[in-house]
Design a protein around this motif. Structure first.
Motif, PDB file in Angstrom:
ATOM      1  N   GLY A 296       0.937  -1.198   0.043  1.00 27.04           N
ATOM      2  CA  GLY A 296      -0.006   0.098   0.198  1.00 27.04           C
ATOM      3  C   GLY A 296       0.827   1.552   0.149  1.00 27.04           C
ATOM      4  O   GLY A 296       0.927   2.020  -0.931  1.00 27.04           O
ATOM      5  N   ASN A 297       1.688   1.592   1.207  1.00 25.60           N
ATOM      6  CA  ASN A 297       2.295   2.843   1.089  1.00 25.60           C
ATOM      7  C   ASN A 297       1.386   4.075   0.972  1.00 25.60           C
ATOM      8  O   ASN A 297       1.801   4.603  -0.092  1.00 25.60           O
ATOM      9  N   HIS A 298       0.658   4.460   1.640  1.00 25.39           N
ATOM     10  CA  HIS A 298      -0.248   5.578   1.543  1.00 25.39           C
ATOM     11  C   HIS A 298       0.304   6.790   2.268  1.00 25.39           C
ATOM     12  O   HIS A 298       0.223   6.713   3.557  1.00 25.39           O
ATOM     13  N   GLU A 299       0.592   7.714   1.415  1.00 30.35           N
ATOM     14  CA  GLU A 299       1.002   8.795   2.339  1.00 30.35           C
ATOM     15  C   GLU A 299       0.069   9.637   3.053  1.00 30.35           C
ATOM     16  O   GLU A 299      -1.134   9.771   2.529  1.00 30.35           O
ATOM     17  N   SER A 300       0.570  10.137   4.324  1.00 28.03           N
ATOM     18  CA  SER A 300      -0.390  10.957   4.978  1.00 28.03           C
ATOM     19  C   SER A 300      -0.309  12.495   4.788  1.00 28.03           C
ATOM     20  O   SER A 300       0.805  13.018   4.214  1.00 28.03           O
ATOM     21  N   VAL A 301      -1.272  13.055   4.914  1.00 26.90           N
ATOM     22  CA  VAL A 301      -1.204  14.798   4.840  1.00 26.90           C
ATOM     23  C   VAL A 301      -0.027  15.173   5.624  1.00 26.90           C
ATOM     24  O   VAL A 301       0.192  14.753   6.773  1.00 26.90           O
ATOM     25  N   SER A 302       0.746  16.133   5.123  1.00 23.69           N
ATOM     26  CA  SER A 302       1.782  16.745   5.911  1.00 23.69           C
ATOM     27  C   SER A 302       1.183  17.451   7.450  1.00 23.69           C
ATOM     28  O   SER A 302       0.305  18.298   7.232  1.00 23.69           O
ATOM     29  N   CYS A 303       1.895  17.075   8.475  1.00 21.30           N
ATOM     30  CA  CYS A 303       1.554  17.805   9.671  1.00 21.30           C
ATOM     31  C   CYS A 303       2.684  18.293  10.228  1.00 21.30           C
ATOM     32  O   CYS A 303       2.783  18.219  11.614  1.00 21.30           O
ATOM     33  N   LYS A 304       3.653  18.905   9.718  1.00 24.59           N
ATOM     34  CA  LYS A 304       5.177  19.443  10.302  1.00 24.59           C
ATOM     35  C   LYS A 304       4.730  20.104  11.426  1.00 24.59           C
ATOM     36  O   LYS A 304       5.456  20.313  12.457  1.00 24.59           O
ATOM     37  N   ASN A 305       3.864  21.118  11.194  1.00 26.59           N
ATOM     38  CA  ASN A 305       3.580  22.126  12.265  1.00 26.59           C
ATOM     39  C   ASN A 305       2.930  21.711  13.280  1.00 26.59           C
ATOM     40  O   ASN A 305       3.296  21.815  14.659  1.00 26.59           O
ATOM     41  N   LEU A 306       2.073  20.753  13.088  1.00 25.28           N
ATOM     42  CA  LEU A 306       1.424  19.947  14.330  1.00 25.28           C
ATOM     43  C   LEU A 306       2.324  19.247  15.079  1.00 25.28           C
ATOM     44  O   LEU A 306       2.404  19.395  16.317  1.00 25.28           O
TER      45      LEU A 306
ATOM     46  N   GLN B 165       5.698  19.644  15.334  1.00 21.24           N
ATOM     47  CA  GLN B 165       6.527  20.487  16.132  1.00 21.24           C
ATOM     48  C   GLN B 165       5.976  21.032  17.315  1.00 21.24           C
ATOM     49  O   GLN B 165       6.489  21.168  18.295  1.00 21.24           O
ATOM     50  N   THR B 166       4.460  21.485  17.075  1.00 26.19           N
ATOM     51  CA  THR B 166       3.921  22.305  18.030  1.00 26.19           C
ATOM     52  C   THR B 166       3.603  21.478  19.289  1.00 26.19           C
ATOM     53  O   THR B 166       3.768  21.807  20.494  1.00 26.19           O
ATOM     54  N   LEU B 167       3.209  20.196  18.999  1.00 27.84           N
ATOM     55  CA  LEU B 167       2.877  19.456  19.951  1.00 27.84           C
ATOM     56  C   LEU B 167       3.941  18.388  20.427  1.00 27.84           C
ATOM     57  O   LEU B 167       3.870  17.681  21.870  1.00 27.84           O
ATOM     58  N   GLY B 168       5.040  18.406  19.973  1.00 28.44           N
ATOM     59  CA  GLY B 168       6.123  17.714  20.097  1.00 28.44           C
ATOM     60  C   GLY B 168       5.702  16.186  20.141  1.00 28.44           C
ATOM     61  O   GLY B 168       6.644  15.564  20.857  1.00 28.44           O
ATOM     62  N   PHE B 169       5.272  15.924  19.200  1.00 27.07           N
ATOM     63  CA  PHE B 169       4.834  14.352  18.732  1.00 27.07           C
ATOM     64  C   PHE B 169       6.014  13.663  17.776  1.00 27.07           C
ATOM     65  O   PHE B 169       6.732  14.536  17.461  1.00 27.07           O
ATOM     66  N   LYS B 170       6.015  12.554  18.145  1.00 27.38           N
ATOM     67  CA  LYS B 170       6.796  11.802  17.089  1.00 27.38           C
ATOM     68  C   LYS B 170       6.258  11.707  15.710  1.00 27.38           C
ATOM     69  O   LYS B 170       5.091  11.726  15.766  1.00 27.38           O
ATOM     70  N   SER B 171       6.980  11.178  14.669  1.00 27.51           N
ATOM     71  CA  SER B 171       6.377  10.894  13.436  1.00 27.51           C
ATOM     72  C   SER B 171       6.809   9.870  12.906  1.00 27.51           C
ATOM     73  O   SER B 171       8.003   9.527  13.111  1.00 27.51           O
ATOM     74  N   GLY B 172       5.928   9.004  11.998  1.00 37.15           N
ATOM     75  CA  GLY B 172       6.564   8.140  11.207  1.00 37.15           C
ATOM     76  C   GLY B 172       5.734   7.243  10.467  1.00 37.15           C
ATOM     77  O   GLY B 172       4.358   7.644  10.333  1.00 37.15           O
ATOM     78  N   MET B 173       6.095   6.305   9.824  1.00 26.56           N
ATOM     79  CA  MET B 173       5.367   5.128   9.174  1.00 26.56           C
ATOM     80  C   MET B 173       4.499   4.219  10.272  1.00 26.56           C
ATOM     81  O   MET B 173       5.108   3.719  11.223  1.00 26.56           O
ATOM     82  N   VAL B 174       3.047   4.362  10.077  1.00 26.67           N
ATOM     83  CA  VAL B 174       2.190   3.315  10.856  1.00 26.67           C
ATOM     84  C   VAL B 174       2.059   2.264  10.009  1.00 26.67           C
ATOM     85  O   VAL B 174       1.632   2.281   8.685  1.00 26.67           O
ATOM     86  N   THR B 175       2.324   0.862  10.425  1.00 22.71           N
ATOM     87  CA  THR B 175       2.146  -0.109   9.605  1.00 22.71           C
ATOM     88  C   THR B 175       1.030  -0.985  10.182  1.00 22.71           C
ATOM     89  O   THR B 175       0.815  -1.158  11.586  1.00 22.71           O
ATOM     90  N   THR B 176       0.141  -1.729   9.366  1.00 18.26           N
ATOM     91  CA  THR B 176      -1.183  -2.216   9.900  1.00 18.26           C
ATOM     92  C   THR B 176      -1.452  -3.684   9.334  1.00 18.26           C
ATOM     93  O   THR B 176      -0.633  -4.089   8.461  1.00 18.26           O
ATOM     94  N   ALA B 177      -1.785  -4.523  10.236  1.00 16.46           N
ATOM     95  CA  ALA B 177      -2.200  -5.861  10.206  1.00 16.46           C
ATOM     96  C   ALA B 177      -3.452  -6.240  11.133  1.00 16.46           C
ATOM     97  O   ALA B 177      -3.711  -5.385  11.778  1.00 16.46           O
ATOM     98  N   ASN B 178      -3.785  -7.439  10.638  1.00 21.06           N
ATOM     99  CA  ASN B 178      -5.174  -7.746  11.434  1.00 21.06           C
ATOM    100  C   ASN B 178      -4.987  -8.531  12.716  1.00 21.06           C
ATOM    101  O   ASN B 178      -5.744  -9.114  13.376  1.00 21.06           O
ATOM    102  N   SER B 179      -3.666  -8.725  13.241  1.00 20.02           N
ATOM    103  CA  SER B 179      -3.312  -9.485  14.353  1.00 20.02           C
ATOM    104  C   SER B 179      -2.554  -8.607  15.297  1.00 20.02           C
ATOM    105  O   SER B 179      -1.854  -7.753  15.011  1.00 20.02           O
ATOM    106  N   LEU B 180      -3.096  -8.751  16.451  1.00 17.73           N
ATOM    107  CA  LEU B 180      -2.283  -8.181  17.776  1.00 17.73           C
ATOM    108  C   LEU B 180      -0.863  -8.588  17.830  1.00 17.73           C
ATOM    109  O   LEU B 180      -0.030  -7.733  18.151  1.00 17.73           O
TER     110      LEU B 180
END
Length: 161
Positions: free
Chosen positions: A74-84, A86-101
């Motif tokens: 898939g590799n679906h790009e997310s909308v850019s949230c650089k300011n968010l 930076q402002t919130l101090g969150f980390k960022s990166g690739m979210v990888t998904t599967a149907n198993s815990l």
């Protein structure tokens, strides 16, 4: 809730159906998938860290046929949230998904190839539906367990939910 099993509906199928329905009924300008995820020691993830997606991919859709391999990931790009971020101090990166815990050795290999920052059970499916509908998308995930930490995922998840 799942009517038959009386548990929360989780995973890509309920997520995709909910996203499709929400887009069809409300015509949103943006979709934000907020939820929990597993983090990784290898990228400095810790319990309670908040991540904003830069992209979403699957690590359990293995289709070794030319052209379908990329589709499966898939590799679906997310909308850019650089300011968010930076402002919130969150980390960022690739979210990888599967149907198993849990995760298999093959999942681990593919999550590493995806450059995963967090592992969840729905973001890539929602990102796919949003992409089809041309609606900007990003995910916000808070780490409840450490995928490469050595503890049983379900125990750590419930401790930190």
């Amino acid at each position: 809730k799942d009517a038959r099993f009386k548990v929360d509906s989780v995973g890509t199928t309920p997520g995709a159906i909910a996203a499709f329905y929400a887009i069809h009924e409300t015509k949103p300008d943006l979709i934000i998938n907020a939820g929990t995820a597993g983090g990784f020691n290898r990228v400095g993830g810790a319990i309670g860290d908040a991540y904003i997606s830069t992209a979403c991919a699957h690590h359990d859709r293995r289709i070794p046929i030319p052209g379908f391999t990329e589709y499966g990931i898939g590799n679906h790009e997310s909308v850019s949230c650089k300011n968010l971020i930076q402002t919130l101090g969150f980390k960022s990166g690739m979210v990888t998904t599967a149907n198993s815990l849990d995760h298999t050795d093959m999942d681990d290999k593919l999550m590493l190839e995806n450059d995963a920052s967090v592992k969840d059970m729905e973001a890539a499916a929602l990102a796919y539906v949003a992409e089809l509908a041309a609606v900007p998308f990003f995910a916000v995930k808070v780490v409840t367990d450490i995928v490469d930490g050595g503890r049983p995922t379900q125990e750590e998840f419930f401790e930190n939910l």
